[in-house]
Design a protein around this motif. Structure first.
Motif, short mmCIF file in Angstrom:
data_model
loop_
_atom_site.label_atom_id
_atom_site.label_comp_id
_atom_site.label_asym_id
_atom_site.label_seq_id
_atom_site.Cartn_x
_atom_site.Cartn_y
_atom_site.Cartn_z
N GLU A 1 1.04 -1.27 0.38
CA GLU A 1 -0.32 0.07 -0.17
C GLU A 1 0.53 1.48 0.26
OE1 GLU A 1 -4.09 -1.26 2.38
OE2 GLU A 1 -2.22 -0.74 3.55
N GLY A 2 1.63 1.27 1.14
CA GLY A 2 2.95 2.34 0.62
C GLY A 2 3.34 3.49 -0.19
N THR A 3 3.86 1.48 -1.51
CA THR A 3 4.68 1.25 -2.88
C THR A 3 4.05 2.00 -3.03
OG1 THR A 3 6.17 -0.01 -2.10
CG2 THR A 3 5.27 0.57 -3.76
N GLN A 4 2.34 1.95 -3.23
CA GLN A 4 1.63 2.79 -4.32
C GLN A 4 1.06 4.30 -3.80
OE1 GLN A 4 -2.28 0.32 -5.50
NE2 GLN A 4 -1.21 -1.55 -3.22
N LEU A 5 1.09 4.40 -2.66
CA LEU A 5 0.66 6.13 -2.00
C LEU A 5 1.46 6.36 -2.35
CD1 LEU A 5 -2.03 4.44 0.45
CD2 LEU A 5 -2.42 5.53 -1.31
N THR A 6 2.92 6.56 -2.22
CA THR A 6 3.73 7.66 -1.76
C THR A 6 5.29 7.08 -3.36
OG1 THR A 6 5.52 5.30 -1.04
CG2 THR A 6 3.31 7.00 0.84
N GLY A 7 5.25 6.10 -3.16
CA GLY A 7 6.16 5.52 -4.92
C GLY A 7 7.83 5.59 -4.17
N HIS A 8 7.50 5.13 -2.80
CA HIS A 8 9.00 4.85 -2.16
C HIS A 8 8.66 3.09 -2.23
CE1 HIS A 8 10.03 8.52 -1.27
NE2 HIS A 8 9.44 8.59 -1.23
N THR A 9 10.37 2.38 -2.36
CA THR A 9 9.47 1.02 -2.10
C THR A 9 10.35 0.03 -0.18
OG1 THR A 9 11.88 0.73 -3.15
CG2 THR A 9 10.03 0.98 -4.39
N THR A 10 10.80 0.95 0.57
CA THR A 10 11.34 0.30 1.10
C THR A 10 10.91 1.16 2.65
OG1 THR A 10 13.09 3.05 1.57
CG2 THR A 10 13.58 0.71 0.64
N PRO A 11 10.71 0.55 3.53
CA PRO A 11 9.77 0.64 5.38
C PRO A 11 9.90 2.34 5.47
CG PRO A 11 10.36 -1.81 4.73
CD PRO A 11 10.87 -0.99 4.06
N GLU A 12 11.21 2.11 5.28
CA GLU A 12 11.65 3.62 6.29
C GLU A 12 11.48 5.09 5.35
OE1 GLU A 12 15.38 4.96 9.26
OE2 GLU A 12 15.58 3.42 7.58
N ALA A 13 11.22 4.32 4.10
CA ALA A 13 11.29 5.66 2.82
C ALA A 13 9.50 6.02 3.31
CB ALA A 13 11.70 5.38 1.66
N ILE A 14 9.03 4.80 3.43
CA ILE A 14 7.57 5.64 3.41
C ILE A 14 7.12 5.57 4.70
CG2 ILE A 14 5.08 4.14 3.39
CD1 ILE A 14 6.53 1.68 1.65
#
Length: 319
Positions: free
Chosen positions: A205-218
């Motif tokens: 979900e975080g990747t879809q919403l933010t474009g980031h792929t790592t937990p910390e970047a999200i």
């Protein structure tokens, strides 16, 4: 118009409860003969879990004047969830859903029947009148996708809670088919997340919403937009958490002997995090409780069957 309630809730949430029909045997939905009925809905799962842990929990929704609506009203009463803000809408039906039973523990197939439901008629008039009546508000990304008026209600509640000094948790709980486009979904959900103290995305979900792929970047994405803390769900691997003060870490996942049904695990995680934070525990302890409850949920067939009572919580934490 919902009538004011001068008794403070621990938690208030808003959403669409649905009658759930779970297949009694494995197989495609069209081939299943027997189903078990239960209550479902992400926010209802969270309300149920919090109520079982002894937190005074209120729930804002609309039910149809039909058998499903009466069933769900009885389930709310049975779980001890306050119904002061539950309205009956005789002009719309109560939604329901069908779910397969996956013999191998994989994600089940789900079909929803919710278009034009009573809950889609939710709007700002369903909000509590006067001062916000809870110390915490829990929101998801599902309710604002139900209708434009439901979207207005969710933003209204978030602003009402913030003005009253209540804390807010937000679980994106993505349902792309309810949104007009991925772009509108991401923009709206990220705007809601910016109003929350605690954001609880899954990794995908975080990747879809933010474009980031790592937990910390999200996590950093939401911290930069105003969240106080973020816990990113990592499935069996546990969760990554980060506080606005920079403290971060991983809460280890809990091994599950047999996965029966994965649906509701994220809601169980939210129950653990929210309940722990409201009890004054820190973010690492909250994430650990979230993992424990999420792991317990996947061992049961229903979306909320595995949510523990207070007496069952200690064994879940130390399993």
């Amino acid at each position: 118009m919902a009538s004011p309630n001068d008794t403070l809730f621990d938690v208030l949430t808003v959403g669409e409860p649905m009658a759930l029909f779970m297949a009694a045997e494995p197989g495609e939905l069209h081939a299943v003969h027997d189903f078990r009925r239960a209550a479902a809905g992400a926010e209802l799962n969270v309300a149920t879990g919090l109520a079982r842990l002894g937190l005074r929990t209120g729930y804002i929704t609309r039910l149809g004047d039909d058998s499903f609506g009466r069933f769900l009203a009885n389930e709310l009463a049975r779980e001890g969830i306050d119904r002061s803000f539950v309205q009956v809408d005789a002009s719309r039906p109560t939604g329901f859903m069908l779910k397969t039973r996956a013999a191998d523990g994989s994600d089940p197939q789900i079909e929803y029947f919710r278009k034009g439901s009573a809950a889609s008629g939710l709007g700002p008039a369903d909000a509590p009148a006067g001062v916000f009546p809870a110390r915490h508000l829990h929101l998801t990304g599902i309710t604002p996708a139900l209708s434009p008026r439901a979207l207005e209600l969710v933003f209204h509640l978030a602003r009402q809670a913030r003005a009253a000094g209540a804390t807010i948790s937000f679980d994106p709980n993505l349902r792309p088919r309810l949104w007009p486009s991925p772009e509108v979904m991401a923009e709206t959900i990220n705007a809601l997340a910016a109003l929350a103290d605690t954001v609880l995305p899954g990794l995908s979900e975080g990747t879809q919403l933010t474009g980031h792929t790592t937990p910390e970047a999200i996590a950093d994405f939401y911290l930069e937009r105003g969240a106080r803390q973020v816990a990113v769900k990592l499935g069996p691997e546990g969760a990554f958490y980060k506080h606005k003060d920079g403290a971060s870490g991983f809460a280890q996942g809990i091994a599950v002997e047999r996965v029966v049904d994965t649906v509701g695990a994220g809601d169980g995680f939210a129950v653990g995090v929210v309940s722990a934070l409201l009890e004054g525990l820190d973010l690492p302890a909250a994430a650990a409780r979230g993992n424990a409850i999420g792991a317990r949920v996947v061992g049961f067939p229903g979306d909320s069957d595995g949510l523990p009572t207070r007496a069952q919580l200690h064994p879940a934490l130390h399993s």
